[in-house]
Motif scaffolding. Sequence first.
Motif, PDB file in Angstrom:
ATOM      1  N   UNK A   1       0.833  -1.217   0.000  1.00  0.00           N
ATOM      2  CA  UNK A   1       0.000   0.000   0.000  1.00  0.00           C
ATOM      3  C   UNK A   1       0.865   1.264   0.000  1.00  0.00           C
ATOM      4  N   UNK A   2       1.951   1.225   0.764  1.00  0.00           N
ATOM      5  CA  UNK A   2       2.865   2.383   0.777  1.00  0.00           C
ATOM      6  C   UNK A   2       3.407   2.615  -0.634  1.00  0.00           C
ATOM      7  N   UNK A   3       3.786   1.516  -1.295  1.00  0.00           N
ATOM      8  CA  UNK A   3       4.367   1.656  -2.643  1.00  0.00           C
ATOM      9  C   UNK A   3       3.361   2.217  -3.629  1.00  0.00           C
ATOM     10  N   UNK A   4       2.100   1.793  -3.455  1.00  0.00           N
ATOM     11  CA  UNK A   4       1.084   2.293  -4.391  1.00  0.00           C
ATOM     12  C   UNK A   4       0.706   3.735  -4.087  1.00  0.00           C
ATOM     13  N   UNK A   5       0.817   4.104  -2.820  1.00  0.00           N
ATOM     14  CA  UNK A   5       0.466   5.471  -2.420  1.00  0.00           C
ATOM     15  C   UNK A   5       1.528   6.487  -2.862  1.00  0.00           C
ATOM     16  N   UNK A   6       2.799   6.081  -2.786  1.00  0.00           N
ATOM     17  CA  UNK A   6       3.886   7.023  -3.070  1.00  0.00           C
ATOM     18  C   UNK A   6       4.632   6.586  -4.334  1.00  0.00           C
ATOM     19  N   UNK A   7       4.342   7.250  -5.447  1.00  0.00           N
ATOM     20  CA  UNK A   7       4.874   6.793  -6.735  1.00  0.00           C
ATOM     21  C   UNK A   7       6.402   6.794  -6.814  1.00  0.00           C
ATOM     22  N   UNK A   8       7.078   7.586  -5.998  1.00  0.00           N
ATOM     23  CA  UNK A   8       8.532   7.673  -6.137  1.00  0.00           C
ATOM     24  C   UNK A   8       9.281   6.491  -5.509  1.00  0.00           C
ATOM     25  N   UNK A   9       8.560   5.622  -4.820  1.00  0.00           N
ATOM     26  CA  UNK A   9       9.222   4.430  -4.273  1.00  0.00           C
ATOM     27  C   UNK A   9       9.316   3.388  -5.373  1.00  0.00           C
ATOM     28  N   UNK A  10      10.528   2.887  -5.604  1.00  0.00           N
ATOM     29  CA  UNK A  10      10.673   1.920  -6.696  1.00  0.00           C
ATOM     30  C   UNK A  10      10.952   0.510  -6.208  1.00  0.00           C
TER      31      UNK A  10
ATOM     32  N   UNK B   1      18.130  -7.658 -13.329  1.00  0.00           N
ATOM     33  CA  UNK B   1      17.043  -8.258 -14.119  1.00  0.00           C
ATOM     34  C   UNK B   1      15.816  -7.350 -14.201  1.00  0.00           C
ATOM     35  N   UNK B   2      15.805  -6.283 -13.418  1.00  0.00           N
ATOM     36  CA  UNK B   2      14.599  -5.452 -13.355  1.00  0.00           C
ATOM     37  C   UNK B   2      14.865  -4.083 -13.985  1.00  0.00           C
ATOM     38  N   UNK B   3      14.439  -3.896 -15.232  1.00  0.00           N
ATOM     39  CA  UNK B   3      14.746  -2.675 -15.981  1.00  0.00           C
ATOM     40  C   UNK B   3      14.344  -1.404 -15.237  1.00  0.00           C
TER      41      UNK B   3
ATOM     42  N   UNK C   1      15.769   3.730 -12.683  1.00  0.00           N
ATOM     43  CA  UNK C   1      15.543   4.707 -11.605  1.00  0.00           C
ATOM     44  C   UNK C   1      16.716   4.818 -10.633  1.00  0.00           C
ATOM     45  N   UNK C   2      17.518   3.747 -10.522  1.00  0.00           N
ATOM     46  CA  UNK C   2      18.560   3.764  -9.498  1.00  0.00           C
ATOM     47  C   UNK C   2      19.948   3.453 -10.028  1.00  0.00           C
ATOM     48  N   UNK C   3      19.999   2.722 -11.127  1.00  0.00           N
ATOM     49  CA  UNK C   3      21.294   2.285 -11.645  1.00  0.00           C
ATOM     50  C   UNK C   3      21.504   0.807 -11.319  1.00  0.00           C
ATOM     51  N   UNK C   4      22.437   0.192 -12.034  1.00  0.00           N
ATOM     52  CA  UNK C   4      22.653  -1.245 -11.855  1.00  0.00           C
ATOM     53  C   UNK C   4      23.739  -1.534 -10.838  1.00  0.00           C
ATOM     54  N   UNK C   5      23.798  -2.792 -10.394  1.00  0.00           N
ATOM     55  CA  UNK C   5      24.903  -3.222  -9.534  1.00  0.00           C
ATOM     56  C   UNK C   5      26.016  -3.719 -10.443  1.00  0.00           C
ATOM     57  N   UNK C   6      27.163  -3.093 -10.347  1.00  0.00           N
ATOM     58  CA  UNK C   6      28.251  -3.412 -11.276  1.00  0.00           C
ATOM     59  C   UNK C   6      28.925  -4.724 -10.907  1.00  0.00           C
TER      60      UNK C   6
ATOM     61  N   UNK D   1       9.335  -5.932  -2.859  1.00  0.00           N
ATOM     62  CA  UNK D   1       8.185  -5.464  -3.643  1.00  0.00           C
ATOM     63  C   UNK D   1       8.689  -4.556  -4.756  1.00  0.00           C
ATOM     64  N   UNK D   2       8.210  -4.881  -5.948  1.00  0.00           N
ATOM     65  CA  UNK D   2       8.552  -4.087  -7.132  1.00  0.00           C
ATOM     66  C   UNK D   2       7.258  -3.589  -7.738  1.00  0.00           C
ATOM     67  N   UNK D   3       7.388  -2.610  -8.612  1.00  0.00           N
ATOM     68  CA  UNK D   3       6.173  -2.126  -9.273  1.00  0.00           C
ATOM     69  C   UNK D   3       6.112  -2.651 -10.690  1.00  0.00           C
ATOM     70  N   UNK D   4       4.951  -3.150 -11.054  1.00  0.00           N
ATOM     71  CA  UNK D   4       4.782  -3.574 -12.440  1.00  0.00           C
ATOM     72  C   UNK D   4       3.600  -2.813 -13.022  1.00  0.00           C
ATOM     73  N   UNK D   5       3.608  -2.688 -14.345  1.00  0.00           N
ATOM     74  CA  UNK D   5       2.491  -1.986 -14.973  1.00  0.00           C
ATOM     75  C   UNK D   5       1.407  -2.978 -15.346  1.00  0.00           C
ATOM     76  N   UNK D   6       0.205  -2.704 -14.934  1.00  0.00           N
ATOM     77  CA  UNK D   6      -0.904  -3.577 -15.316  1.00  0.00           C
ATOM     78  C   UNK D   6      -1.975  -2.726 -16.001  1.00  0.00           C
TER      79      UNK D   6
END
Length: 312
Positions: free
Chosen positions: A85-94, A277-279, A284-289, A236-241
Amino acid sequence: MANSRYEYVKSFEVEDEVMFPNLVVVRIDGHDFRRRLCVLINTLSYFDDDDDYDDVERNMFSEVHEFVKPNDEIALNLMNSCAASVMEEFPDIVFSYGYSDEYSFVFKKTTKFYQRRASKIQSLFVSFFTSVYVIKWKEFFPRKELRYPPSFRARVICCASIEVLQAYLSWRQNDCHMNNQHATCLHELVKHGKTEREAYEFLKGTGKKEKHDLLFEQFGINYEKLSVMVRQGSCILKTQVEDIVKYNENGAPIKRLRKKASIVHSKNIAGKSFWNEHPKLLKELGGFVNDIGKVEKEINRIDSNRSAIQIP
Ligand code: GTP
Ligand code: MG
């Protein structure tokens, strides 16, 4: 009162903006959920011999509400649902990660949410999370009364680089593993006749492998077979539905894209392969090198004695 002669007091507000390009992470943690079971790994220091050992047992949230030991999957699912619910409420959390009574929320790098002010962000998150926890309680525990108001606390962690975030996530997931393994051993020992204090003493100084062997050899438990949620925590990740929002006059559905929080599990959330694996995370944050073992330790801050504190 605008333009009042007292308005100057505004300038006394504490400045706590997390400066770009630091990454903002908020961690919430249940207050007094019951420290004794897991946290005191290999130590009894929290309970000195003369301590009020019995007093500490009273008013612990998980005890009063009879959570299953060592893990109550319903309680964990409630935490996951609140975090979603927090993730859905606050769009800037990735991204978010949690286990037991804690959850960490990671903002996208460029967030301007509340001007990146730590105190505003953390107070908003912790109050929202707590309200959702109370509202959802009945849905998860329909036959269990919420006997007193739970409380959580929050802090903001300012990660100076993607590597610091990686170390942070690795630290939290390792904590999840250590705490869960310890709690599982403790629970089995108590179930098989030891007092809690004896069980703590018994486990004092034991490492991961010894605990693993104890569970397998003495109690026939293959640790790897326990549920992923308790062993690894939850991400928890966000996906587009695509959601149908309404139907037009011809009866055709009108669809909109919506971001939905979805729970995933991974043995190594700080691992290059999981993260990369998560584009969305990459964007939004950058990859782990490198993988976590190869990441240089970062000096995180200098304390008042000017000694470097390093992230393990
Ligand atoms: P503070 O966070 O410092 O207020 O202490 P705390 O008592 O909340 O302990 P901490 O956050 O360090 O650890 C969380 C505690 O919650 C664990 O030690 C467990 O005792 C308890 N807990 C969390 N999840 C469960 C669960 O699923 N079942 C049971 N029985 N206890 C749980
Ligand atoms: Mg807690």
